[in-house]
Design a protein around this motif. Structure first.
Motif, PDB file in Angstrom:
ATOM      1  N   ARG A 171       5.997   0.842  10.984  1.00 54.66           N
ATOM      2  CA  ARG A 171       4.350   1.082  11.083  1.00 54.66           C
ATOM      3  C   ARG A 171       3.743   1.455  11.738  1.00 54.66           C
ATOM      4  O   ARG A 171       3.143   1.805  11.830  1.00 54.66           O
ATOM      5  CB  ARG A 171       4.011   0.814   9.921  1.00 54.66           C
ATOM      6  CG  ARG A 171       4.564  -0.125   8.289  1.00 54.66           C
ATOM      7  CD  ARG A 171       2.893  -0.028   7.413  1.00 54.66           C
ATOM      8  NE  ARG A 171       3.687  -0.574   6.091  1.00 54.66           N
ATOM      9  CZ  ARG A 171       3.972   0.778   5.149  1.00 54.66           C
ATOM     10  NH1 ARG A 171       4.600   1.550   4.833  1.00 54.66           N
ATOM     11  NH2 ARG A 171       4.110   0.159   4.034  1.00 54.66           N
ATOM     12  N   ARG A 181       4.650  -7.789   0.716  1.00 56.91           N
ATOM     13  CA  ARG A 181       5.617  -8.763  -1.069  1.00 56.91           C
ATOM     14  C   ARG A 181       7.285  -8.377  -0.262  1.00 56.91           C
ATOM     15  O   ARG A 181       7.810  -9.459  -0.875  1.00 56.91           O
ATOM     16  CB  ARG A 181       5.344  -7.662  -1.780  1.00 56.91           C
ATOM     17  CG  ARG A 181       5.625  -7.621  -3.485  1.00 56.91           C
ATOM     18  CD  ARG A 181       5.728  -6.507  -4.525  1.00 56.91           C
ATOM     19  NE  ARG A 181       4.773  -6.755  -5.556  1.00 56.91           N
ATOM     20  CZ  ARG A 181       3.492  -5.364  -5.014  1.00 56.91           C
ATOM     21  NH1 ARG A 181       3.722  -4.065  -4.504  1.00 56.91           N
ATOM     22  NH2 ARG A 181       2.346  -5.516  -5.493  1.00 56.91           N
ATOM     23  N   ALA A 182       7.162  -6.906   0.422  1.00 56.52           N
ATOM     24  CA  ALA A 182       8.931  -7.296   1.361  1.00 56.52           C
ATOM     25  C   ALA A 182       8.966  -8.455   1.462  1.00 56.52           C
ATOM     26  O   ALA A 182       9.773  -8.612   1.775  1.00 56.52           O
ATOM     27  CB  ALA A 182       8.447  -5.676   2.430  1.00 56.52           C
ATOM     28  N   ARG A 229      -0.374  -4.692   1.508  1.00 58.95           N
ATOM     29  CA  ARG A 229       0.293  -5.600   0.144  1.00 58.95           C
ATOM     30  C   ARG A 229       1.964  -5.129  -0.207  1.00 58.95           C
ATOM     31  O   ARG A 229       2.610  -6.549  -0.596  1.00 58.95           O
ATOM     32  CB  ARG A 229      -0.326  -4.541  -1.353  1.00 58.95           C
ATOM     33  CG  ARG A 229      -2.046  -5.364  -1.862  1.00 58.95           C
ATOM     34  CD  ARG A 229      -1.912  -4.767  -3.082  1.00 58.95           C
ATOM     35  NE  ARG A 229      -3.834  -5.217  -3.485  1.00 58.95           N
ATOM     36  CZ  ARG A 229      -4.413  -4.380  -4.173  1.00 58.95           C
ATOM     37  NH1 ARG A 229      -3.915  -3.604  -4.893  1.00 58.95           N
ATOM     38  NH2 ARG A 229      -5.472  -4.753  -3.787  1.00 58.95           N
ATOM     39  N   GLU A 230       2.149  -3.645   0.304  1.00 60.12           N
ATOM     40  CA  GLU A 230       3.914  -3.418   0.080  1.00 60.12           C
ATOM     41  C   GLU A 230       4.313  -4.212   0.443  1.00 60.12           C
ATOM     42  O   GLU A 230       5.240  -4.562   0.696  1.00 60.12           O
ATOM     43  CB  GLU A 230       3.619  -2.299   0.302  1.00 60.12           C
ATOM     44  CG  GLU A 230       3.815  -1.022  -1.377  1.00 60.12           C
ATOM     45  CD  GLU A 230       3.714  -0.211  -0.773  1.00 60.12           C
ATOM     46  OE1 GLU A 230       3.908   0.837   0.176  1.00 60.12           O
ATOM     47  OE2 GLU A 230       3.317   1.184  -1.736  1.00 60.12           O
ATOM     48  N   ASP A 231       3.940  -4.173   2.208  1.00 60.72           N
ATOM     49  CA  ASP A 231       4.259  -5.372   3.785  1.00 60.72           C
ATOM     50  C   ASP A 231       5.187  -6.857   2.688  1.00 60.72           C
ATOM     51  O   ASP A 231       5.453  -7.576   3.360  1.00 60.72           O
ATOM     52  CB  ASP A 231       4.121  -5.239   5.062  1.00 60.72           C
ATOM     53  CG  ASP A 231       4.405  -3.770   4.640  1.00 60.72           C
ATOM     54  OD1 ASP A 231       5.186  -2.882   4.421  1.00 60.72           O
ATOM     55  OD2 ASP A 231       2.728  -3.175   5.366  1.00 60.72           O
ATOM     56  N   ILE A 245      -3.004  -0.684   0.861  1.00 61.27           N
ATOM     57  CA  ILE A 245      -1.740  -0.827  -0.345  1.00 61.27           C
ATOM     58  C   ILE A 245      -0.673  -0.712   0.539  1.00 61.27           C
ATOM     59  O   ILE A 245       0.351  -1.485   0.391  1.00 61.27           O
ATOM     60  CB  ILE A 245      -1.975   0.649  -1.173  1.00 61.27           C
ATOM     61  CG1 ILE A 245      -2.676   1.040  -2.077  1.00 61.27           C
ATOM     62  CG2 ILE A 245      -0.335   0.735  -1.700  1.00 61.27           C
ATOM     63  CD1 ILE A 245      -2.922   2.521  -2.766  1.00 61.27           C
ATOM     64  N   GLU A 246      -0.192  -0.448   1.639  1.00 58.67           N
ATOM     65  CA  GLU A 246       0.487  -0.604   2.604  1.00 58.67           C
ATOM     66  C   GLU A 246       0.900  -2.034   2.947  1.00 58.67           C
ATOM     67  O   GLU A 246       1.587  -2.807   2.668  1.00 58.67           O
ATOM     68  CB  GLU A 246      -0.056   0.248   3.922  1.00 58.67           C
ATOM     69  CG  GLU A 246       0.407   1.665   3.710  1.00 58.67           C
ATOM     70  CD  GLU A 246       0.645   2.671   4.684  1.00 58.67           C
ATOM     71  OE1 GLU A 246      -0.032   2.238   5.588  1.00 58.67           O
ATOM     72  OE2 GLU A 246       1.229   3.347   4.817  1.00 58.67           O
ATOM     73  N   ARG A 291      -2.816  -0.129   9.009  1.00 58.62           N
ATOM     74  CA  ARG A 291      -1.784   0.157   7.494  1.00 58.62           C
ATOM     75  C   ARG A 291      -3.305   0.568   6.897  1.00 58.62           C
ATOM     76  O   ARG A 291      -4.406  -0.517   7.315  1.00 58.62           O
ATOM     77  CB  ARG A 291      -1.107  -1.049   6.877  1.00 58.62           C
ATOM     78  CG  ARG A 291      -0.215  -0.812   8.011  1.00 58.62           C
ATOM     79  CD  ARG A 291       0.082  -3.291   7.839  1.00 58.62           C
ATOM     80  NE  ARG A 291      -0.449  -3.433   7.988  1.00 58.62           N
ATOM     81  CZ  ARG A 291       0.101  -4.910   7.521  1.00 58.62           C
ATOM     82  NH1 ARG A 291       1.150  -5.036   6.745  1.00 58.62           N
ATOM     83  NH2 ARG A 291      -0.278  -6.088   8.134  1.00 58.62           N
ATOM     84  N   GLN A 329       9.859 -11.045  -1.009  1.00 56.63           N
ATOM     85  CA  GLN A 329      11.212 -11.091  -1.635  1.00 56.63           C
ATOM     86  C   GLN A 329      12.285 -11.417  -0.928  1.00 56.63           C
ATOM     87  O   GLN A 329      13.327 -11.857  -0.521  1.00 56.63           O
ATOM     88  CB  GLN A 329      11.390  -9.700  -1.866  1.00 56.63           C
ATOM     89  CG  GLN A 329      10.021  -9.327  -3.396  1.00 56.63           C
ATOM     90  CD  GLN A 329      10.320  -7.576  -3.300  1.00 56.63           C
ATOM     91  OE1 GLN A 329      10.836  -7.150  -3.212  1.00 56.63           O
ATOM     92  NE2 GLN A 329       9.817  -7.519  -4.988  1.00 56.63           N
TER      93      GLN A 329
END
Length: 156
Positions: free
Chosen positions: A153, A108-109, A104-106, A101-102, A98, A112
């Motif tokens: 991923r 964050r997911a 960080r997205e993972d 950015i990926e 990754r 959440q």
């Protein structure tokens, strides 16, 4: 005999506390009036005369504050270059395909998902909680932990 002694101790403790004044936040700020106050005619107090002073100047009129000036940078940019320092990004963990950015997205997911799982557990306290929120997110996201690469991923 023992009862009389207990009564004597209680009476002595109450007598010892009789003259105490409160201390701390509830105490009065002014000193207490004397114990024996004689009644006397009230004295008339005249207020002191008010003397008007001319207004004081804030600053002398001939004084001016110097304006700050910036020194010109040596290279033309506004950068400070420290010799011996190399700017580089932190390398990703081994085997992590990754980009930043990926990742960080993972993360964050994951956060959440854990928050939502905790919220659903707290809404119905009578429902059995067989899995922890982390276990629920491991199955839902395909991630071993918060920093792990998801299965989706890895398949790319």
């Amino acid at each position: 005999m023992l009862g009389r002694m207990a009564i004597l101790v209680v009476v002595m403790a109450m007598a010892g506390c009789a003259g105490l004044e409160p201390a701390g936040r509830n105490a009065a700020r002014a000193p207490a009036p004397p114990a024996s106050v004689e009644t006397a005619a009230p004295e008339t107090v005249t207020p002191p005369p008010v003397i008007a002073l001319p207004p004081a100047p804030v600053a002398a009129p001939q004084v001016s504050a110097p304006t700050p000036t910036r020194a010109a940078p040596a290279s033309g940019d506004d950068e400070i270059v420290v010799p011996g320092q190399v700017r580089s990004q932190v390398p990703p963990p081994r085997g992590d395909p990754r980009n930043r950015i990926e990742r960080r997205e993972d993360i964050r997911a994951w956060d959440q998902c854990v928050s939502q799982a905790q919220a659903t557990f707290e809404t119905d306290p009578m429902s059995p909680q067989l899995d922890s929120p982390e276990d629920v997110c491991r199955g839902a996201l395909g991630m071993a932990n918060r920093d792990a690469v998801p299965e989706s991923r890895r398949r790319r």
